[in-house]
Design a protein around this motif. Sequence first.
Motif, short mmCIF file in Angstrom:
data_model
loop_
_atom_site.label_atom_id
_atom_site.label_comp_id
_atom_site.label_asym_id
_atom_site.label_seq_id
_atom_site.Cartn_x
_atom_site.Cartn_y
_atom_site.Cartn_z
N MET A 116 0.83 -1.20 0.00
CA MET A 116 0.00 0.00 0.00
C MET A 116 0.87 1.25 0.00
N GLY A 117 1.95 1.22 0.76
CA GLY A 117 2.87 2.35 0.78
C GLY A 117 3.49 2.59 -0.58
N GLU A 118 3.92 1.51 -1.23
CA GLU A 118 4.51 1.64 -2.56
C GLU A 118 3.48 2.16 -3.56
N TRP A 119 2.28 1.64 -3.49
CA TRP A 119 1.22 2.07 -4.41
C TRP A 119 0.92 3.56 -4.22
N ASN A 120 0.76 3.96 -2.97
CA ASN A 120 0.46 5.37 -2.69
C ASN A 120 1.60 6.28 -3.14
N SER A 121 2.82 5.87 -2.86
CA SER A 121 3.98 6.67 -3.24
C SER A 121 4.09 6.79 -4.75
N LEU A 122 3.95 5.67 -5.43
CA LEU A 122 4.02 5.67 -6.90
C LEU A 122 2.91 6.54 -7.49
N ASN A 123 1.74 6.38 -6.98
CA ASN A 123 0.60 7.15 -7.46
C ASN A 123 0.86 8.65 -7.28
N GLU A 124 1.29 9.02 -6.11
CA GLU A 124 1.52 10.43 -5.82
C GLU A 124 2.63 11.01 -6.70
N LYS A 125 3.75 10.30 -6.79
CA LYS A 125 4.89 10.79 -7.58
C LYS A 125 4.53 10.93 -9.06
N LYS A 126 3.93 9.89 -9.62
CA LYS A 126 3.63 9.90 -11.05
C LYS A 126 2.60 10.98 -11.38
N MET A 127 1.55 11.07 -10.59
CA MET A 127 0.52 12.06 -10.87
C MET A 127 1.06 13.48 -10.74
N LYS A 128 1.92 13.72 -9.74
CA LYS A 128 2.53 15.04 -9.61
C LYS A 128 3.41 15.35 -10.81
N HIS A 129 4.18 14.36 -11.22
CA HIS A 129 5.08 14.53 -12.36
C HIS A 129 4.28 14.89 -13.62
N GLU A 162 -0.42 9.08 -21.29
CA GLU A 162 0.44 8.58 -20.20
C GLU A 162 -0.37 8.44 -18.93
N ILE A 163 -1.21 9.43 -18.67
CA ILE A 163 -2.05 9.38 -17.47
C ILE A 163 -2.97 8.16 -17.52
N ILE A 164 -3.58 7.93 -18.67
CA ILE A 164 -4.48 6.77 -18.82
C ILE A 164 -3.70 5.47 -18.64
N ARG A 165 -2.53 5.37 -19.26
CA ARG A 165 -1.70 4.17 -19.13
C ARG A 165 -1.27 3.97 -17.68
N PHE A 166 -0.90 5.06 -17.04
CA PHE A 166 -0.51 5.00 -15.65
C PHE A 166 -1.68 4.55 -14.77
N GLN A 167 -2.86 5.07 -15.07
CA GLN A 167 -4.04 4.70 -14.29
C GLN A 167 -4.35 3.21 -14.44
N ASP A 172 -4.48 0.43 -11.57
CA ASP A 172 -5.62 -0.47 -11.42
C ASP A 172 -5.17 -1.92 -11.33
N SER A 173 -4.17 -2.29 -12.13
CA SER A 173 -3.68 -3.67 -12.05
C SER A 173 -2.99 -3.91 -10.71
N ARG A 174 -2.36 -2.88 -10.19
CA ARG A 174 -1.74 -3.01 -8.86
C ARG A 174 -2.80 -3.09 -7.77
N LYS A 175 -3.95 -2.50 -8.01
CA LYS A 175 -5.04 -2.59 -7.04
C LYS A 175 -5.45 -4.05 -6.86
N ASP A 176 -5.43 -4.82 -7.94
CA ASP A 176 -5.76 -6.24 -7.83
C ASP A 176 -4.79 -6.95 -6.89
N GLU A 177 -3.52 -6.60 -7.02
CA GLU A 177 -2.50 -7.18 -6.13
C GLU A 177 -2.76 -6.75 -4.69
N LEU A 178 -3.10 -5.49 -4.50
CA LEU A 178 -3.41 -5.01 -3.15
C LEU A 178 -4.62 -5.76 -2.58
N GLU A 179 -5.62 -5.97 -3.39
CA GLU A 179 -6.80 -6.68 -2.91
C GLU A 179 -6.46 -8.12 -2.55
#
Length: 142
Positions: free
Chosen positions: A30-43, A72-77, A81-88
């Motif tokens: 979850m930490g990695e997902w949140n960090s990645l999400n935040e960094k990429k979206m800010k970038h 890029e945003i769509i691809r990143f999203q 989403d695929s990482r959300k499956d792993e989180l679940e």
Amino acid sequence: MKRFQFTLESILELRLEEEQEAEMHLGRAMGEWNSLNEKKMKHLAIKKKQSRSGSSADLLQTGLYLARIDQEIIRFQKDLDSRKDELERLREEYRAARAKREGLDKLKDKRKIEHNDIRKRVEAHALDDLLNNMNRLKQAGD
């Protein structure tokens, strides 16, 4: 009477370790997902903002650049989403590990209550025997 000892204590300890390990894996993911999400979206937001604030005379080129950033945003999203499956999946592993541990905890509590009930009955029986013996001795002395 013997002190209460849960015969499945070693298994309970293993289940607790499994639960803690699953919780650790979930937390890390979850930490990695949140960090990645935040960094990429800010970038991407910075890139988009910079492209809009530029003084480019070629609007077509700027439009294409913004479209690429949107892709890029769509691809990143989709990646998120695929990482959300792993989180679940990790959440489910944690829930299962917690349920196994809680089941043994409940069994342990039930066995402890049973043990205490038996101990109380044995103590009450011993007190009854003691009082009966004292009454017999008192009657014999009279």
